[in-house]
Design a protein around this motif. Structure first.
Motif, PDB file in Angstrom:
ATOM      1  N   CYS A 194      11.456  -0.705  -2.704  1.00  0.00           N
ATOM      2  CA  CYS A 194      11.509   0.752  -2.677  1.00  0.00           C
ATOM      3  C   CYS A 194      12.896   1.265  -2.277  1.00  0.00           C
TER       4      CYS A 194
ATOM      5  N   CYS B  79      12.128   3.274   1.378  1.00  0.00           N
ATOM      6  CA  CYS B  79      11.761   2.613   2.632  1.00  0.00           C
ATOM      7  C   CYS B  79      11.979   1.102   2.623  1.00  0.00           C
TER       8      CYS B  79
ATOM      9  N   ASN C 220      10.276  -1.164   1.223  1.00  0.00           N
ATOM     10  CA  ASN C 220       9.044  -1.923   1.029  1.00  0.00           C
ATOM     11  C   ASN C 220       9.080  -2.660  -0.316  1.00  0.00           C
TER      12      ASN C 220
ATOM     13  N   CYS D 139       5.850   3.575  -4.789  1.00  0.00           N
ATOM     14  CA  CYS D 139       5.763   2.712  -3.614  1.00  0.00           C
ATOM     15  C   CYS D 139       4.419   2.953  -2.928  1.00  0.00           C
TER      16      CYS D 139
ATOM     17  N   SER E  42       7.356   7.078  -2.955  1.00  0.00           N
ATOM     18  CA  SER E  42       8.518   7.430  -3.766  1.00  0.00           C
ATOM     19  C   SER E  42       8.536   6.560  -5.027  1.00  0.00           C
TER      20      SER E  42
HETATM   21 ZN   LIG Z   1       8.629   3.214  -0.024  1.00  0.00          ZN
END
Ligand SMILES: [Zn+2]
Length: 119
Positions: A77, A80, A82, A93, A98
């Motif tokens: 992502c 973040c 992730n 995500c 996002s």
């Molecule tokens: Zn994210």
């Protein structure tokens, strides 16, 4: 039979690479090739295998079997960081919602294994 150019040039390249490897190893022929095709590439596995069946003619890979494994897309992502498995490049995500991210895996075609017949 109409071959998509994209898959066909990939198949030609694939045959060239494995043939070079076979020559280096002193192999007589190529038995099996295993490739991993990422879903983030635009390669269609069934087109690739059709293209391969044409590209291999007259080469050391003439009798080779092409095994194609499809690799899912994994994105990191943008927001973040992730890492998540995605259906497409613009998937959301699962943590922050996002859209999209950096492609971690699934963006390449990788030759995983080549089985050669020596002697
Ligand atoms: Zn994210």
């Amino acid at each position: 039979m109409i071959l998509p150019l994209h898959e066909f040039s990939l198949a030609m390249q694939l045959v060239k690479v494995v043939e070079r490897k076979a020559n280096e190893m002193g192999a007589k022929s190529i038995i099996r090739i295993k490739v991993r095709v990422g879903l983030a590439t635009t390669i269609v596995p069934e087109f690739l295998s059709e293209a391969f069946n044409v590209a291999k003619l007259g080469t050391l890979a003439e009798d080779a079997e092409l095994e194609i494994e499809v690799e899912p897309i994994k994105l990191s992502c943008w927001n973040c960081g992730n890492e998540f498995e995605a259906e497409g490049l613009f998937s959301k995500c699962c943590l922050c919602g996002s859209v999209g991210g950096k492609v971690v895996s699934g963006g390449e075609v990788i030759v995983e294994q080549v089985e050669l017949k020596v002697g």
